[in-house]
Design a protein around this motif. Structure first.
Motif, mmCIF file in Angstrom:
data_model
loop_
_atom_site.group_PDB
_atom_site.id
_atom_site.type_symbol
_atom_site.label_atom_id
_atom_site.label_comp_id
_atom_site.label_asym_id
_atom_site.label_seq_id
_atom_site.Cartn_x
_atom_site.Cartn_y
_atom_site.Cartn_z
ATOM 1 N N ASN A 41 0.584 -1.110 0.153
ATOM 2 C CA ASN A 41 -0.139 0.020 -0.606
ATOM 3 C C ASN A 41 0.700 1.228 0.191
ATOM 4 O OD1 ASN A 41 0.567 -1.040 2.899
ATOM 5 N ND2 ASN A 41 0.026 1.592 3.327
ATOM 6 N N THR A 42 0.563 2.321 -0.586
ATOM 7 C CA THR A 42 1.271 3.608 -0.858
ATOM 8 C C THR A 42 0.339 4.420 0.593
ATOM 9 O OG1 THR A 42 0.720 3.221 -2.956
ATOM 10 C CG2 THR A 42 1.598 5.331 -2.528
ATOM 11 N N TRP A 43 -0.365 4.534 1.012
ATOM 12 C CA TRP A 43 -0.736 5.469 2.348
ATOM 13 C C TRP A 43 -1.099 4.245 3.092
ATOM 14 C CZ3 TRP A 43 1.021 10.234 0.300
ATOM 15 C CH2 TRP A 43 0.355 10.419 -1.203
ATOM 16 N N ASP A 44 -1.019 5.487 4.430
ATOM 17 C CA ASP A 44 -1.629 4.723 5.532
ATOM 18 C C ASP A 44 -2.027 6.071 6.215
ATOM 19 O OD1 ASP A 44 -0.291 2.003 5.895
ATOM 20 O OD2 ASP A 44 1.493 3.006 7.161
ATOM 21 N N GLY A 45 -3.021 5.845 7.227
ATOM 22 C CA GLY A 45 -3.696 7.145 7.694
ATOM 23 C C GLY A 45 -4.641 6.874 8.537
ATOM 24 N N HIS A 46 -5.405 7.539 8.608
ATOM 25 C CA HIS A 46 -6.299 7.708 10.148
ATOM 26 C C HIS A 46 -7.714 7.959 10.282
ATOM 27 C CE1 HIS A 46 -4.905 11.538 12.589
ATOM 28 N NE2 HIS A 46 -3.977 10.611 12.096
ATOM 29 N N VAL A 47 -8.524 7.760 10.716
ATOM 30 C CA VAL A 47 -9.753 8.531 10.589
ATOM 31 C C VAL A 47 -10.399 9.327 12.534
ATOM 32 C CG1 VAL A 47 -11.836 8.545 10.413
ATOM 33 C CG2 VAL A 47 -11.071 6.874 8.508
ATOM 34 N N ASP A 48 -10.569 11.029 12.671
ATOM 35 C CA ASP A 48 -10.497 10.867 14.074
ATOM 36 C C ASP A 48 -12.270 11.205 14.209
ATOM 37 O OD1 ASP A 48 -8.031 10.795 14.134
ATOM 38 O OD2 ASP A 48 -7.300 12.728 13.666
ATOM 39 N N TYR A 49 -12.691 10.440 14.844
ATOM 40 C CA TYR A 49 -13.819 10.667 15.268
ATOM 41 C C TYR A 49 -13.727 11.555 16.791
ATOM 42 C CZ TYR A 49 -14.475 7.410 11.763
ATOM 43 O OH TYR A 49 -14.447 6.335 10.896
ATOM 44 N N LEU A 50 -14.740 12.901 16.863
ATOM 45 C CA LEU A 50 -14.824 13.932 17.587
ATOM 46 C C LEU A 50 -15.376 14.300 17.968
ATOM 47 C CD1 LEU A 50 -11.173 16.032 16.249
ATOM 48 C CD2 LEU A 50 -11.282 13.533 17.840
ATOM 49 N N VAL A 51 -15.631 14.413 19.232
ATOM 50 C CA VAL A 51 -16.547 15.148 19.558
ATOM 51 C C VAL A 51 -16.148 16.900 20.750
ATOM 52 C CG1 VAL A 51 -19.286 15.509 21.638
ATOM 53 C CG2 VAL A 51 -18.234 13.873 19.931
ATOM 54 N N GLY A 52 -17.166 18.438 20.497
ATOM 55 C CA GLY A 52 -16.048 18.899 20.866
ATOM 56 C C GLY A 52 -17.228 20.228 21.458
ATOM 57 N N ILE A 53 -15.844 21.232 21.875
ATOM 58 C CA ILE A 53 -16.727 22.368 22.147
ATOM 59 C C ILE A 53 -16.085 23.618 21.875
ATOM 60 C CG2 ILE A 53 -16.008 22.606 24.236
ATOM 61 C CD1 ILE A 53 -18.966 22.930 25.382
ATOM 62 N N SER A 54 -16.479 24.716 21.753
ATOM 63 C CA SER A 54 -15.971 25.414 21.423
ATOM 64 C C SER A 54 -16.428 27.030 22.358
ATOM 65 C CB SER A 54 -15.532 25.849 19.849
ATOM 66 O OG SER A 54 -17.038 26.423 18.835
ATOM 67 N N TYR A 55 -15.671 27.817 22.810
ATOM 68 C CA TYR A 55 -16.177 29.490 22.933
ATOM 69 C C TYR A 55 -16.101 30.313 22.122
ATOM 70 C CZ TYR A 55 -16.977 33.464 26.194
ATOM 71 O OH TYR A 55 -16.964 34.377 26.107
ATOM 72 N N ARG A 56 -16.656 31.068 21.509
ATOM 73 C CA ARG A 56 -16.660 32.300 20.671
ATOM 74 C C ARG A 56 -16.532 33.725 22.195
ATOM 75 N NH1 ARG A 56 -21.242 31.854 16.858
ATOM 76 N NH2 ARG A 56 -20.328 33.505 15.892
ATOM 77 N N PHE A 57 -15.160 34.530 21.106
ATOM 78 C CA PHE A 57 -14.947 35.372 21.963
ATOM 79 C C PHE A 57 -15.817 37.266 21.569
ATOM 80 C CE2 PHE A 57 -10.947 33.178 21.964
ATOM 81 C CZ PHE A 57 -10.986 32.789 23.785
ATOM 82 N N ASN A 58 -16.671 37.780 22.102
ATOM 83 C CA ASN A 58 -17.150 38.616 21.829
ATOM 84 C C ASN A 58 -16.464 39.294 21.252
ATOM 85 O OD1 ASN A 58 -19.775 38.026 23.631
ATOM 86 N ND2 ASN A 58 -18.517 39.244 25.593
ATOM 87 N N ASN A 59 -17.449 40.072 20.136
ATOM 88 C CA ASN A 59 -17.065 41.104 19.267
ATOM 89 C C ASN A 59 -16.237 42.331 20.269
ATOM 90 O OD1 ASN A 59 -17.235 38.776 16.788
ATOM 91 N ND2 ASN A 59 -18.378 39.476 16.285
ATOM 92 N N LYS A 60 -16.023 42.747 19.242
ATOM 93 C CA LYS A 60 -15.250 44.356 19.438
ATOM 94 C C LYS A 60 -16.360 45.394 19.810
ATOM 95 C CE LYS A 60 -13.473 48.699 17.308
ATOM 96 N NZ LYS A 60 -13.124 49.563 16.562
ATOM 97 N N GLY A 61 -16.603 45.361 21.444
ATOM 98 C CA GLY A 61 -17.488 46.365 22.021
ATOM 99 C C GLY A 61 -18.175 45.631 23.047
#
Length: 417
Positions: A253-273
């Motif tokens: 085989n030419t390639w190896d690899g992996h598939v990531d199955y993820l659960v995450g949470i993100s915080y969006r910072f307030n905009n200007k002002g």
């Protein structure tokens, strides 16, 4: 590898250009209208505001599993080649269609040995056996928001489907294939079988040294908006690497690899002002303009009545005096001179310039002498002093209009209650 990387780069640049072009089509043109001799912009339809550099940044944390594929991976079950995965990422939404992120990840990978031990009864148990290794990666991803692209942008949409393409680097190390290498060395009768010189000359061995490889990425993510600044993510992303990733670069085989199955949470910072993160529909509030015009008109009516009263008091005003009345309207509780009132102050300053010996009175029609009136009067006086360079001695603040009894020309600026 170079050709594939070149094609992926062209694809990513095309997606970025396309999404940025789509958002540009949503911007609405503005027209101008005249209100009280002032030109003000009127938005004919909604449009998406541009994102400045400090707006729409976010930080994300992910956890999940990685599933490896590569050399002889088909000889193990789907769940047998899984291991834990963790990711930390930071990024920015450029437009409602597109965003970029930088992420650092850790994977505990699972590989499968080849059938090179067939025929060796002492080591038959090592055929198609599993082994582990760690990998650490850093990558840059571009995310295309399919939901906004296909359905049109809507602020505070609860779900977004996104496509992901990216490129990065991966370092793999700490392989647990030592038993297999030792077994091969025993079979070959050479204890140095896996040293560097043999690795260059032999075909059937495991290269347990650290590998630093380029990684190509593609996947899909679903995002759920759960609060003003918080989002929940479900993500599946494939990673394509060189065949040496699993320490066995000699298989077909030419390639190896992996598939990531993820659960995450993100915080969006307030905009200007301190505004909530996102892209907004700016509108000019015509109700505010109408409210101000109504206040100005009421003040004009009051001044007309007051002027009639003053003209009736001929014993207190020199009949030869030239009098100029100007109204200055402030928003409720405000001491800031807005754009509309700058025009009225200019009118008063111009009238004074025609008669420099006259006095400018800043007053109140109801005789209210409080802190708010004084601050407003000082704000008007500052404009006259600084912008129009009218001498300080020519400007007087009088709490009540009734106390003004000049014997010559004068200019009167009446501040609203």
């Amino acid at each position: 590898m170079n050709q594939m990387m070149k094609k992926c780069s062209i694809m990513v640049l095309s997606l970025i250009s396309f999404s940025c072009g789509m958002i540009a089509q949503n911007n609405a043109d503005t027209t101008m209208t005249e209100i009280e001799d002032l030109e003000v912009p009127l938005v004919e339809k909604k449009f998406v505001a541009n994102s400045v550099f400090q707006d729409n940044w976010y930080l994300s944390l992910y956890g999940g599993v990685t599933s490896n594929w590569g050399s002889d991976g088909s000889h193990a079950g789907f769940f047998q080649v899984m291991g834990p995965a963790a990711v930390i990422a930071g990024g920015k939404e450029i437009t409602p269609m597109s965003s970029v992120r930088l992420q650092i990840n850790y994977n505990r990978n699972t590989g499968v040995t080849t059938d090179k031990f067939n025929g060796f009864s002492d080591y038959a148990h090592l055929t198609h056996n599993r082994f582990k290794w760690n990998s650490y990666g850093i990558s840059v991803d571009y995310l295309l928001n399919f939901t906004n692209l296909l359905l049109g942008f809507r602020e505070h949409r609860k779900f977004h489907l996104q496509g992901i393409v990216g490129i990065g680097g991966s370092v793999s190390r700490n392989y647990t294939t030592g038993d297999f290498v030792k077994a091969i060395a025993d079979i070959k009768g050479d204890p140095n079988y896996n040293d560097h010189g043999h690795q260059l000359a032999n075909e059937d061995m495991y290269d347990n040294r650290q590998h630093s490889l380029v990684c190509l990425r593609a996947g899909v993510a679903g995002t759920f908006m759960i609060a003003r600044n918080w989002s929940l993510h479900l993500e599946a992303i494939g990673n394509l690497l060189d065949n040496s990733y699993d320490s066995n670069p000699t298989t077909g085989n030419t390639w190896d690899g992996h598939v990531d199955y993820l659960v995450g949470i993100s915080y969006r910072f307030n905009n200007k002002g301190g505004q909530a993160p996102g892209f907004y529909y700016p509108r000019h509030d015509m109700n505010e303009y109408r409210k101000r015009i109504t206040v100005i008109q009421d003040l004009r009516n009051q001044t007309k009545r007051r002027r009639a009263e003053l003209e009736a008091l001929t014993d207190t005003i020199d009949v030869d005096a030239q009098v100029m009345y100007t109204l200055i309207a402030f928003d409720e509780g405000s001491t800031t001179v807005d754009r509309l009132q700058q025009t009225n102050i200019f009118t008063a300053a111009y009238a004074w310039s025609r008669s420099p010996r006259s006095i400018i009175y800043i007053t109140n029609s109801t005789g209210v002498d409080d802190k708010l009136f004084r601050k407003r009067a000082e704000a008007v006086r500052d404009v006259l002093l600084e912008r129009y360079e009218i001498p300080y001695v020519k400007i007087r603040v009088v709490a009540s209009e009734k106390d003004i009894k000049p014997q010559g020309d004068y200019v009167e600026l009446i501040i609203n209650d």
